[in-house]
Motif scaffolding. Structure first.
Motif, PDB file in Angstrom:
ATOM      1  N   THR A   1      18.828  54.567 106.029  1.00 57.87           N
ATOM      2  CA  THR A   1      18.322  55.743 106.742  1.00 57.87           C
ATOM      3  C   THR A   1      18.066  55.427 108.215  1.00 57.87           C
ATOM      4  O   THR A   1      18.355  56.236 109.104  1.00 57.87           O
ATOM      5  CB  THR A   1      17.034  56.242 106.079  1.00 57.87           C
ATOM      6  N   ILE A   2      17.535  54.242 108.484  1.00 56.90           N
ATOM      7  CA  ILE A   2      17.309  53.838 109.881  1.00 56.90           C
ATOM      8  C   ILE A   2      18.635  53.724 110.618  1.00 56.90           C
ATOM      9  O   ILE A   2      18.774  54.169 111.767  1.00 56.90           O
ATOM     10  CB  ILE A   2      16.542  52.505 109.942  1.00 56.90           C
ATOM     11  N   LEU A   3      19.634  53.137 109.957  1.00 58.37           N
ATOM     12  CA  LEU A   3      20.929  52.934 110.609  1.00 58.37           C
ATOM     13  C   LEU A   3      21.626  54.248 110.895  1.00 58.37           C
ATOM     14  O   LEU A   3      22.404  54.355 111.848  1.00 58.37           O
ATOM     15  CB  LEU A   3      21.821  52.038 109.742  1.00 58.37           C
ATOM     16  N   ARG A   4      21.369  55.255 110.083  1.00 57.22           N
ATOM     17  CA  ARG A   4      22.014  56.556 110.299  1.00 57.22           C
ATOM     18  C   ARG A   4      21.286  57.385 111.348  1.00 57.22           C
ATOM     19  O   ARG A   4      21.799  58.410 111.793  1.00 57.22           O
ATOM     20  CB  ARG A   4      22.078  57.342 108.989  1.00 57.22           C
ATOM     21  N   GLY A   5      20.095  56.953 111.714  1.00 56.36           N
ATOM     22  CA  GLY A   5      19.303  57.746 112.652  1.00 56.36           C
ATOM     23  C   GLY A   5      19.885  57.743 114.051  1.00 56.36           C
ATOM     24  O   GLY A   5      20.542  56.794 114.492  1.00 56.36           O
TER      25      GLY A   5
ATOM     26  N   ALA B   1      11.895  54.900 115.358  1.00 57.03           N
ATOM     27  CA  ALA B   1      13.042  54.877 114.453  1.00 57.03           C
ATOM     28  C   ALA B   1      12.592  54.686 113.013  1.00 57.03           C
ATOM     29  O   ALA B   1      13.105  55.335 112.087  1.00 57.03           O
ATOM     30  CB  ALA B   1      14.005  53.755 114.866  1.00 57.03           C
ATOM     31  N   LEU B   2      11.608  53.810 112.785  1.00 59.98           N
ATOM     32  CA  LEU B   2      11.084  53.594 111.444  1.00 59.98           C
ATOM     33  C   LEU B   2      10.376  54.837 110.933  1.00 59.98           C
ATOM     34  O   LEU B   2      10.563  55.252 109.772  1.00 59.98           O
ATOM     35  CB  LEU B   2      10.144  52.391 111.446  1.00 59.98           C
ATOM     36  N   ALA B   3       9.564  55.456 111.760  1.00 58.69           N
ATOM     37  CA  ALA B   3       8.814  56.641 111.330  1.00 58.69           C
ATOM     38  C   ALA B   3       9.755  57.785 110.966  1.00 58.69           C
ATOM     39  O   ALA B   3       9.554  58.470 109.952  1.00 58.69           O
ATOM     40  CB  ALA B   3       7.850  57.069 112.434  1.00 58.69           C
ATOM     41  N   LYS B   4      10.790  58.011 111.760  1.00 60.11           N
ATOM     42  CA  LYS B   4      11.737  59.081 111.467  1.00 60.11           C
ATOM     43  C   LYS B   4      12.477  58.808 110.163  1.00 60.11           C
ATOM     44  O   LYS B   4      12.716  59.705 109.349  1.00 60.11           O
ATOM     45  CB  LYS B   4      12.732  59.229 112.625  1.00 60.11           C
ATOM     46  N   ALA B   5      12.834  57.543 109.927  1.00 53.95           N
ATOM     47  CA  ALA B   5      13.551  57.207 108.697  1.00 53.95           C
ATOM     48  C   ALA B   5      12.663  57.395 107.471  1.00 53.95           C
ATOM     49  O   ALA B   5      13.104  57.911 106.437  1.00 53.95           O
ATOM     50  CB  ALA B   5      14.056  55.769 108.783  1.00 53.95           C
ATOM     51  N   VAL B   6      11.398  56.976 107.561  1.00 52.18           N
ATOM     52  CA  VAL B   6      10.478  57.133 106.436  1.00 52.18           C
ATOM     53  C   VAL B   6      10.260  58.603 106.118  1.00 52.18           C
ATOM     54  O   VAL B   6      10.217  59.025 104.955  1.00 52.18           O
ATOM     55  CB  VAL B   6       9.139  56.429 106.732  1.00 52.18           C
ATOM     56  N   TYR B   7      10.131  59.402 107.153  1.00 53.43           N
ATOM     57  CA  TYR B   7       9.900  60.834 106.942  1.00 53.43           C
ATOM     58  C   TYR B   7      11.100  61.494 106.263  1.00 53.43           C
ATOM     59  O   TYR B   7      10.955  62.293 105.344  1.00 53.43           O
ATOM     60  CB  TYR B   7       9.602  61.504 108.270  1.00 53.43           C
ATOM     61  N   HIS B   8      12.321  61.137 106.679  1.00 58.54           N
ATOM     62  CA  HIS B   8      13.515  61.732 106.082  1.00 58.54           C
ATOM     63  C   HIS B   8      13.788  61.181 104.689  1.00 58.54           C
ATOM     64  O   HIS B   8      14.406  61.856 103.867  1.00 58.54           O
ATOM     65  CB  HIS B   8      14.727  61.474 106.982  1.00 58.54           C
ATOM     66  N   LEU B   9      13.324  59.966 104.427  1.00 59.07           N
ATOM     67  CA  LEU B   9      13.580  59.362 103.118  1.00 59.07           C
ATOM     68  C   LEU B   9      12.686  59.964 102.049  1.00 59.07           C
ATOM     69  O   LEU B   9      13.070  60.063 100.886  1.00 59.07           O
ATOM     70  CB  LEU B   9      13.369  57.841 103.196  1.00 59.07           C
TER      71      LEU B   9
END
Length: 892
Positions: free
Chosen positions: A376-380, A335-343
């Motif tokens: 971003t994490i919360l929206r994932g 979840a953290l990795a996906k949020a960082v990538y999208h941010l």
């Protein structure tokens, strides 16, 4: 001149070298920037209790998540590199806070994962909104984004399981239990919602015990001794796995994991059962628990295989099974990795050289990207190892279902619980509880002590050896209701009767054990035996009173009654003596005025219809006007007594008479039956004033407001069934009574023996509510006993108990005796009159049309006859041509 030229040359060389160095620096910087642009390094702090099995396993799962991220090109770009910086908090909140400060200052981490306990997460929340704080195991409801805006809960909230716990308590019918929880932020957080859920299920929490997480074994043992003295023996346990391990070992040592006890534990304990010692599992045999349901998938299967392979190469002892915390830790990294990538790219944190890190937490500057990363994490939303990952209000959504498990040599699944369908045995393919009634149950359960019987939730005064003392009234009569006798052989008191059997049957239906002794209470010298009995229960000299106790408003102000188990109301007993009415118009009373008028009207209407149909063709209905009117009246009314001499010709009139005779037959039969009943039934209104009316000894109906009673009416006190019969036999003039008024159970019991000589008439008022069992105010047994009585009534067992004592004269069915026979009215016979009215009308219309058609046919016949006659006359006149021909012939 040469020296300046050399200096100038040296200056040119220096400037050129400086320019070359500058270009080299710029190129190197560009190369570095290009390198960093293609390879983003995200530093993540990991704070775990490395001394615990869960901490070790979680670190290994996160390492496997990093490896899967680096090997994945379809979900995360190859340029993203997560670098984990693990720190050991040793289970101490201050140590966790110190590690967090060090990670923020020295490693400049972008996020923190794994404050393993709720206390650690709560303390780390003081860091404010600097970096995201992601926890996969801190489940206390006290943690919220209102207190810590950057807190993200990648696990379920403890409050999400209270519905499943309440459903289990209700499923097993437990009404009283004890809550044992850890005295910490984690242990206290679930209590308010759990109490509310149990209260909604009509379960009472008799006691609540809080045990500190660092409590010594001697303290735990002392608390268990206190719990053993309680009447309740169903326990709900909510504590950390470390405390639960020591707690259940002591529970087993003290014999509280034996037959008769029931234990329910929360998911915090069940989730860590795979990593507990075998001695702890042996001490928890028979425990029921719940845990979030993790749907199976191919990805989870492959991960489990990979986990076992890694564990086998790294360890030489028993391979622990991966638990849900490890799955949530794995999903947290993703979840953290996906949020960082999208941010996208973020600015690095400026290093702070504060000398006192713990004293100056505010020195760390807030980062814009901290809150952006949280959002971003919360929206994932993605599918992880633990299922669908979707955060709501900063925490993982409640799972679709909870597993219900039983610890019997191993952790065995016995059912599921869902918020929509409650407890079920299975789930369908979409992880939704099946609707099949056959699955609305659970699998076989092994209870403590290797018992297969559901523990009863309460053993009243079991530990102290004291049993409930049930007061029973001793009375000379009506032993079928309550009978107390002394057995001469054993010299023991035997208590029998309908009320006693009902009480025993209700006790047997309770979901817990109640031990009791019947205490016979002799008749009171004051004459108020039942009132004194109720007062003794009010003073709690007895735990309850059982017998033929009438529920009244005055008594209910002192004690609590169960729901009545007999019929309510009072009635009158009178001798079976046929009494003739003195009214000269008694023959008119069976029918009401409207019915008399309707019968008379239809007599005339039917006669008119028959005359209308028959008078043209039937000579019996012809003659002078007076004769025809007499025929109409005579023909209709004579159908009551004898057949008619006039013969009918028309089929329509025959149908009308047949239907009318059927109506007359029913009317005369009903009239005869009602008149016979009126001539033989007793009429209460004819009970003369001054006649003696008997009432039972100590009955609540002993008051001079009864039927036609006055100050002259006496009320002799009667105690036995034989007293009732003797008083009625002697009569009011000979010192007896003309009638007896009593409650319905006594009246029907009396009639079960003397139904040939006496009968019951309906009560004219009702000032009682039937029999009930009396308990002290606030007794928890009252609603349970009432529920048992209702169950006995629904199942028909209450009726069978009554049949056993009263044979065919059971207390509840109403008898057919009545104080007044109902008069018949037009409304009851409207169908009959409707049938004969329609029949007569149709016959009348059909006759009219037939007569009209017949008349038309006669007119046509007359016209045809006249035409024939006219044609005949015309045909006899000779024509002129014929005459000439005739003349010519003769002339020739």
């Amino acid at each position: 001149m040469q020296l300046p030229m050399k200096l100038e040359r040296l200056a040119r060389i220096f400037i050129l070298s400086a320019i070359l160095h500058a270009f080299h620096s710029i190129g190197r910087s560009m190369a570095l920037n290009t390198h960093h642009r293609h390879h983003r390094h995200i530093h993540v702090g990991v704070i775990l209790d490395m001394e615990s099995q869960v901490g070790k396993m979680a670190q290994q799962c996160m390492t496997m998540a990093i490896a899967d991220l680096n090997a994945s090109a379809s979900h995360i770009n190859h340029s993203l590199k997560l670098i984990l910086h693990p720190r050991n908090s040793m289970g101490q909140p201050l140590k966790a806070l110190s590690s967090a400060v060090e990670l923020l200052e020295n490693e400049q981490v972008e996020a923190l994962i794994g404050p393993q306990t709720s206390e650690e997460a709560e303390l780390l929340g003081e860091l404010g909104d600097r970096v995201p704080l992601i926890s996969f195991s801190a489940s206390s409801p006290f943690l919220s984004r209102e207190k810590c805006p950057n807190f993200i809960r990648m696990t379920t909230n403890d409050n999400s399981q209270v519905g499943a716990i309440a459903a289990l308590v209700q499923k097993f019918g437990w009404r009283e239990l004890v809550i044992i929880h850890e005295d910490s932020s984690y242990g206290n957080g679930i209590v308010p919602d759990l109490l509310l859920a149990l209260d909604e299920g009509n379960a009472r929490v008799a006691h609540r015990t809080a045990i500190p997480p660092q409590a010594r074994d001697i303290y735990v043992e002392a608390q268990l001794y206190k719990l053993m003295a309680l009447s309740a023996n169903i326990f709900i346990v909510h504590m950390s796995a470390s405390l639960a391990s020591r707690f259940f070992v002591k529970v087993n040592e003290l014999g509280m994991m034996s037959t008769g006890y029931g234990w329910i534990v929360t998911d915090g304990i069940i989730n860590e059962l795979p990593v507990m010692d075998q001695s702890v599992l042996d001490s928890m045999q028979g425990v029921i628990g719940i845990r979030p349901y993790i749907p199976s998938s191919e990805r989870l299967h492959n991960f489990s295989l990979h986990w076992r392979n890694n564990s086998f190469t790294n360890q030489h002892h028993r391979i622990p099974e991966v638990n849900v915390y490890c799955l949530w830790a794995y999903d947290s990294v993703w979840a953290l990795a996906k949020a960082v990538y999208h941010l996208g790219p973020t600015t690095s944190m400026q290093k702070n050289d504060s000398a006192n890190k713990l004293a100056h937490l505010a020195a760390f500057p807030s980062r814009r990207t901290g809150s952006d990363l949280v959002r971003t994490i919360l929206r994932g939303k993605f599918t992880g190892l633990s299922g669908e990952i979707q955060l709501k209000n900063g925490q993982l959504q409640q799972p679709l279902a909870f597993e219900i498990v039983n610890v019997v040599r191993r952790v065995k699944r016995i059912g599921f619980w869902t918020q929509w369908n409650g407890i079920t045995q299975g789930l369908n393919g979409s992880s939704v509880a099946t609707q099949s009634p056959s699955l609305r149950k659970m699998g076989s359960i092994g209870w403590p002590g290797s018992s297969s019987a559901v523990p009863k939730g309460k053993q009243v005064m079991r530990k102290t050896g004291k049993r409930m003392r049930i007061a029973v009234p001793v009375k000379p009569g009506f032993k079928e209701l309550v009978g107390v006798e002394l057995d001469p052989e054993t010299n023991t008191t035997i208590v029998t009767g309908f009320c006693i059997d009902v009480f025993k049957a209700a006790i047997d239906l309770l979901p817990y054990e109640v031990k009791f002794d019947f205490i016979p209470i002799p008749n009171s010298t004051t004459g108020n035996h039942y009132e004194d009995l109720i007062y003794h229960v009010y003073l709690q000299q007895y735990d309850a009173a059982v017998g033929d106790l009438t529920i009244t408003a005055n008594r209910s102000s002192y004690v609590d009654f169960t729901m009545p188990f007999t019929e309510a109301g009072v009635a009158m007993i009178v001798p079976v003596e046929t009494t003739q009415s003195t009214s000269m118009w008694i023959f008119l009373q069976p029918l009401k005025v409207d019915l008399w008028l309707a019968i008379g009207a239809f007599f005339v209407f039917t006669g008119c219809v028959v005359w209308t149909v028959e008078h043209i063709d039937n000579s019996g209905f012809k003659g002078a006007l007076a004769r025809q009117i007499g025929t109409v009246v005579w023909y209709s009314f004579s159908t009551l007594v004898f057949p008619q001499w006039e013969k009918l010709i028309s089929n329509s009139s025959k149908v009308v008479v047949i239907v009318w005779l059927f109506v007359v037959l029913i009317l005369t039969s009903s009239y005869t039956a009602n008149l016979s009943s009126m001539l033989t039934v007793r009429q209460l209104e004819y009970l003369p004033k001054g006649e003696s009316v008997g009432v039972p000894f100590g009955s609540p109906v002993n008051q001079p407001v009864l039927i036609n009673s006055s100050k002259e009416t006496s009320f002799p006190l009667l105690q036995t069934v034989e007293d009732y019969a003797n008083a009625l036999r002697e009569g009011s003039q000979n010192g007896g009574v003309a009638a007896i008024i009593d409650e319905l159970p006594y009246v029907k019991l009396f009639l079960s023996k003397y139904s040939a000589q006496y009968t019951m008439v309906e009560p004219l008022y009702n000032n009682t509510n039937g029999f009930g069992f009396a308990f002290p105010k606030g007794s928890p047994l009252v609603p349970d006993i009432s529920a048992s009585i209702a169950k006995l009534r629904e199942d028909g067992k209450l009726y069978l108990i009554g049949q056993n004592w009263f044979k065919d004269h059971y207390l509840f069915p109403d008898q057919d005796s009545a104080t007044e026979v109902a008069r018949l009215d037009l409304y009851r016979f409207r169908g009959l009159f409707l049938i004969t009215g329609i029949t007569s009308t149709v016959a009348l219309i059909a006759s009219y049309k037939f007569r009209k058609k017949k008349s038309t046919m006669k007119q046509h016949e007359v016209a045809d006859q006249r035409a024939k006659e006219k044609f005949s006359l015309v045909s006899n006149i000779p024509s002129r041509r014929t005459s000439c021909t005739h003349i010519r012939r003769h002339s020739c």
